[in-house]
Design an enzyme around this catalytic site. Structure first.
Site, PDB file in Angstrom:
ATOM      1  N   ARG A 139     -43.815  51.714 -17.550  1.00 25.44           N
ATOM      2  CA  ARG A 139     -42.757  52.360 -17.686  1.00 25.44           C
ATOM      3  C   ARG A 139     -42.082  52.215 -18.869  1.00 25.44           C
ATOM      4  NH1 ARG A 139     -39.021  51.535 -12.394  1.00 25.44           N
ATOM      5  NH2 ARG A 139     -37.712  53.221 -13.338  1.00 25.44           N
ATOM      6  N   LYS A 169     -31.910  53.413 -19.523  1.00 22.21           N
ATOM      7  CA  LYS A 169     -32.063  52.608 -18.488  1.00 22.21           C
ATOM      8  C   LYS A 169     -32.975  51.531 -18.780  1.00 22.21           C
ATOM      9  CE  LYS A 169     -35.233  55.417 -15.676  1.00 22.21           C
ATOM     10  NZ  LYS A 169     -35.243  56.226 -14.528  1.00 22.21           N
ATOM     11  N   HIS A 170     -32.840  50.159 -18.188  1.00 20.07           N
ATOM     12  CA  HIS A 170     -31.661  50.147 -17.460  1.00 20.07           C
ATOM     13  C   HIS A 170     -30.803  48.973 -18.241  1.00 20.07           C
ATOM     14  CE1 HIS A 170     -35.012  51.159 -14.816  1.00 20.07           C
ATOM     15  NE2 HIS A 170     -34.231  51.789 -14.018  1.00 20.07           N
ATOM     16  N   HIS A 182     -35.255  47.227  -6.229  1.00 19.46           N
ATOM     17  CA  HIS A 182     -35.247  47.957  -4.805  1.00 19.46           C
ATOM     18  C   HIS A 182     -35.323  47.061  -3.676  1.00 19.46           C
ATOM     19  CE1 HIS A 182     -36.848  50.680  -8.100  1.00 19.46           C
ATOM     20  NE2 HIS A 182     -36.149  51.743  -7.121  1.00 19.46           N
ATOM     21  N   ASP A 256     -27.017  52.009 -11.086  1.00 24.60           N
ATOM     22  CA  ASP A 256     -28.144  52.339 -10.363  1.00 24.60           C
ATOM     23  C   ASP A 256     -27.959  52.481  -8.965  1.00 24.60           C
ATOM     24  OD1 ASP A 256     -30.967  52.874  -9.809  1.00 24.60           O
ATOM     25  OD2 ASP A 256     -31.389  50.871 -10.853  1.00 24.60           O
TER      26      ASP A 256
END
Length: 343
Positions: A139, A169-170, A182, A256
């Site tokens: 990513r 981000k982030h 997460h 977030d």
């Protein structure tokens, strides 16, 4: 818009449960309206369905209400084949010309804008570092801060030209984390000198976009050298000193997702704490109606300074479109998305 939301809108962006707004969700949106909504794969089936959903959201929240989507390309994409193109991950563009990255972002943004999605949670300005958790991985554009900044700037130009507001981000950098936020709260023990590399792409992009009031999304990470006790999302010291200060970010700062595992063990009202720390908006994504209602009931209202930043970000995007369209008309048509990654 059904009524004046100015005095009632909460400083939150919330999720929905499915492909259409339920009666229960309509009641929640009318009683305690969020500033905007974020959509996920569970909310996306086809172009007709998605356009109907975004229209219904704006019927409840107003034409200016932001509707967010995580559409980076690669494995983080809510709009997917067969109805939408498969865009490549950011890592593919390392060392590619900036114009190619911008064209890819513009095509991606155009697909979102056509569906009524006007805030795209990209580009990722985190570094792709060896030994880190692969939650970022491809990513990220590169391990090089200069390359990340160059391609991130191109991504911003492409998205804004398409009529979308980008979310960098982030912030201030997720790339050094060895855990997935997460699932758990990562703690980065690097010293301030080392963290300067992580911060550098954000600082460079913010300097080049001063006055545009971009959006940025915080990292749910504790940085021992910046605030040993609180993660960035909840840290007044880090938001004021690092994000607004050292990085120079002047736009809409959104947390977030507050429902992520990283914050699960932190007691108290997370929305209130995040906003008190300096965020303009909080993100609450799980789409469970009872959870959303509770979050919005307890969430503080949108502050006037945050409202001003939201308006400024939209105005900057709208100003970018005519100039970009004029420049594009003088060039050959953009190539197809899959061709943008050709050597």
């Amino acid at each position: 818009m059904r009524r004046d939301r100015r005095m009632t809108v909460r400083a939150a962006v919330t999720g929905l449960s499915g492909l259409a707004i339920t009666a229960e969700e309509v009641a929640i949106l009318r009683a305690t309206p969020p500033a905007g909504v974020i959509l996920f794969r569970r909310n996306v089936e086809s172009p007709d369905q998605l356009r109907a959903l975004t229209a219904a959201i704006r019927e409840e929240l107003g034409e200016e209400a932001p509707i967010l989507v995580d559409q980076e390309g690669g494995r983080v994409a809510r709009l997917r084949p067969p109805h939408w193109p498969a865009f490549p991950p950011a890592s593919v563009f390392e060392q590619a010309p900036s114009a190619r990255a911008a064209a890819n972002a513009a095509l991606l943004g155009a697909e979102c804008a056509a569906m009524g999605l006007d805030v795209v949670c990209a580009p990722v300005l985190d570094l792709r570092l060896p030994g880190a958790h692969d939650v970022i991985g491809d990513r990220a554009f590169s391990a090089s801060p200069e390359e990340v900044a160059r391609l991130g700037e191109a991504w911003i130009e492409g998205l804004m030209a398409a009529g979308c507001i980008p979310v960098i981000k982030h912030i201030p950098g997720h790339g050094r984390a060895t855990a997935d936020s997460h699932e758990a709260l990562p703690r980065v023990e690097a010293d301030a000198q080392t963290l300067a590399a992580d911060i550098a792409p954000f600082r460079a992009v913010c300097a080049r976009n001063a006055g545009r009031h971009l959006w940025a999304m915080t990292a749910h990470i504790t940085y021992a050298a910046l605030d040993a006790d609180l993660p960035a999302t909840l840290s007044p010291r880090l938001i004021e000193g690092t994000i607004r200060g050292e990085i120079g970010f002047d736009g809409v700062l959104v947390s977030d997702d507050l429902t992520m595992g990283a914050l699960a063990a932190i007691p108290g009202n997370l929305a209130e704490a995040s906003l008190a720390a300096g965020c303009d908006l909080v993100l609450h994504c799980n789409g469970v109606a009872a959870d959303t209602a509770a979050l919005l009931r307890d969430c503080p209202p949108l502050a006037e300074r945050a409202r001003e930043r939201l308006v400024a970000a939209r105005a900057a995007m709208q100003a970018a479109r005519p100039a970009a369209m004029a420049a594009a008309s003088a060039r050959p048509s953009a190539r197809a998305p899959h061709a943008l990654t050709d050597a």
